[in-house]
Enzyme design. Structure first.
Site, PDB file in Angstrom:
ATOM      1  N   ARG A   1       0.825  -1.214   0.000  1.00 23.53           N
ATOM      2  CA  ARG A   1       0.000   0.000   0.000  1.00 23.53           C
ATOM      3  C   ARG A   1       0.861   1.267   0.000  1.00 23.53           C
ATOM      4  O   ARG A   1       0.512   2.271   0.615  1.00 23.53           O
ATOM      5  CB  ARG A   1      -0.959   0.020   1.201  1.00 23.53           C
TER       6      ARG A   1
ATOM      7  N   GLU B   1      -5.731   4.200   6.047  1.00 14.53           N
ATOM      8  CA  GLU B   1      -5.390   4.082   4.632  1.00 14.53           C
ATOM      9  C   GLU B   1      -5.823   5.301   3.820  1.00 14.53           C
ATOM     10  O   GLU B   1      -5.090   5.736   2.933  1.00 14.53           O
ATOM     11  CB  GLU B   1      -6.024   2.812   4.056  1.00 14.53           C
TER      12      GLU B   1
ATOM     13  N   SER C   1     -11.439  -0.318   3.026  1.00 12.83           N
ATOM     14  CA  SER C   1     -10.664  -0.625   4.234  1.00 12.83           C
ATOM     15  C   SER C   1     -10.105   0.675   4.811  1.00 12.83           C
ATOM     16  O   SER C   1      -9.307   1.348   4.155  1.00 12.83           O
ATOM     17  CB  SER C   1      -9.522  -1.587   3.903  1.00 12.83           C
TER      18      SER C   1
END
Length: 385
Positions: A183, A373, A266
């Site tokens: 990520r 995130e 998420s």
């Protein structure tokens, strides 16, 4: 080149649509205040022009001076909005060319990600099928190194063309220069360093296989849905259908009528901890691979943020009580503990309060700090308000 879809800012009949006035209109959280200075970039040249008009001073740090918006699926924006210049990336276009045994497909940054994935499968190309249903745009994919069901986009990217706001020019960055990790990427790290994007993604080039046989299935839940063993392949269309079904069951496919999808997907990344960190009993442990070489990093392990949230006492649908006794304005999804959702009348402050409660609870219980995130614009988890 594709040219059969109207871009944001235009109507289906070719007329000019109203320019959105708030971040709530442009984000999947449906949250965020006014955008008084918004430019809609319809071409890569528009994006470059915006970058030249708003160069980045390498010595400047602090609150972002400009904001870039794609699909709005990775932004939690403050209730006060964003006062500075903002750019909505609405570029369109897809090209393909043969390159040895693979096909190179170049997509403009504003292409809708899932529509692009569907386009590749419709054109007999494989590789991206496990990334079906992820909201957002092509331009955001390499920044975040999006991934799902055992696949990361870094594995398929050949290069990214960007405009460097420090150098004031466009350049092409090959995959090996993008420093991909879980990520994360050079693009994301540079944005974190300066407090706003240094590199404006103009287009992304993918190296895909021709054929309708998927990449090997790596994720147990997807393998079970397809009724194949891990490591086996399947028809690309079947993989896409299975992934969309799994994502929808978790509220991870956008649906304006379903408040479980009024989210950024998420909210917390899966934590990566030292290999010798003792995980709680029952917590899953996964190897961490280099996305370009596939080599396992022996120093670290990855665990599940959803498992930690659930076992810290935050069940599906958990929300903070309201003073008037009404239902929570913000809560965990009723389908998945990793998504924080706007139940329809939330403010950004409600989402932040919920995120802080969950972050603190997991840390108190397991000693692990969950990292958000989404990009937080005009708001922060570090302070109240």
């Amino acid at each position: 080149m594709t040219g059969d879809r109207p871009a944001p800012g235009t109507s289906s009949t070719g007329g000019t649509a109203a320019v959105p006035g708030t971040l709530a209109e442009l984000t999947t959280f449906h949250l965020g205040g006014p955008l008084p200075d918004l430019t809609v970039a319809h071409t890569a040249e528009d994006l470059e022009d915006f970058g030249r008009a708003h160069p980045l001073d390498p010595s400047a740090h602090g609150d972002p001076a400009v904001l870039f918006i794609g699909g709005g699926s990775n932004i939690l924006a403050g209730d006060s909005g964003f006062a500075g210049p903002a750019c909505l990336v609405a570029t369109r276009g897809i090209q393909e060319s043969a390159h040895g045994t693979r096909t190179l497909v170049t997509a403009q940054a504003g292409e809708v990600w899932d529509e692009f994935v569907a386009w590749t499968l419709d054109h007999g190309l494989s590789g991206l099928e496990a990334l079906s249903g992820i909201p957002g745009t092509v331009g955001a994919a390499p920044v975040q190194n999006i991934g799902a069901y055992g696949c990361e986009v870094a594995e398929l990217i050949e290069s990214v063309r960007v405009f460097d706001r420090v150098a004031g020019q466009a350049q092409r960055l090959p995959a090996e220069r993008l420093q991909f990790s879980y990520r994360n990427s050079l693009l994301k790290r540079a944005a974190a360093e300066f407090g706003e994007p240094r590199y404006i993604v103009l287009e992304v080039c993918f190296a895909l296989e021709r054929g309708r046989e998927s990449a090997p299935v790596r994720y147990g839940q997807l393998a079970a849905e397809l009724e194949v063993a891990i490591g086996q392949t399947a028809d690309t269309a079947a993989v896409r259908t299975a992934v969309l079904h799994l994502r929808a069951s978790k509220g991870m496919v956008l649906d304006p009528a379903d408040h479980d999808t009024w989210s950024a997907g998420s909210f917390f990344t899966n934590p990566i901890v030292a290999r010798d960190f003792v995980l709680p009993d029952g917590a899953p442990s996964y190897p961490v691979h280099d996305p370009l070489t596939g080599v396992v990093d022996p120093q670290v392990q990855k665990t599940s943020a959803a498992w930690l949230i659930d076992h810290a006492g935050f069940a599906k649908g958990y929300g903070l009580p309201r003073a008037d006794g009404g239902p929570p304005a913000a809560s965990l999804s009723t389908k998945h503990t990793l998504a924080l959702t706007n139940r329809g009348a939330a403010r950004t402050a409600d989402l932040l309060e919920l995120a802080r409660r969950i972050q603190a609870g997991v840390h108190e219980r397991f000693g692990i700090v969950l990292v958000p995130e989404p990009n937080l614009v005009g708001c922060s988890l570090d302070s109240e308000g």
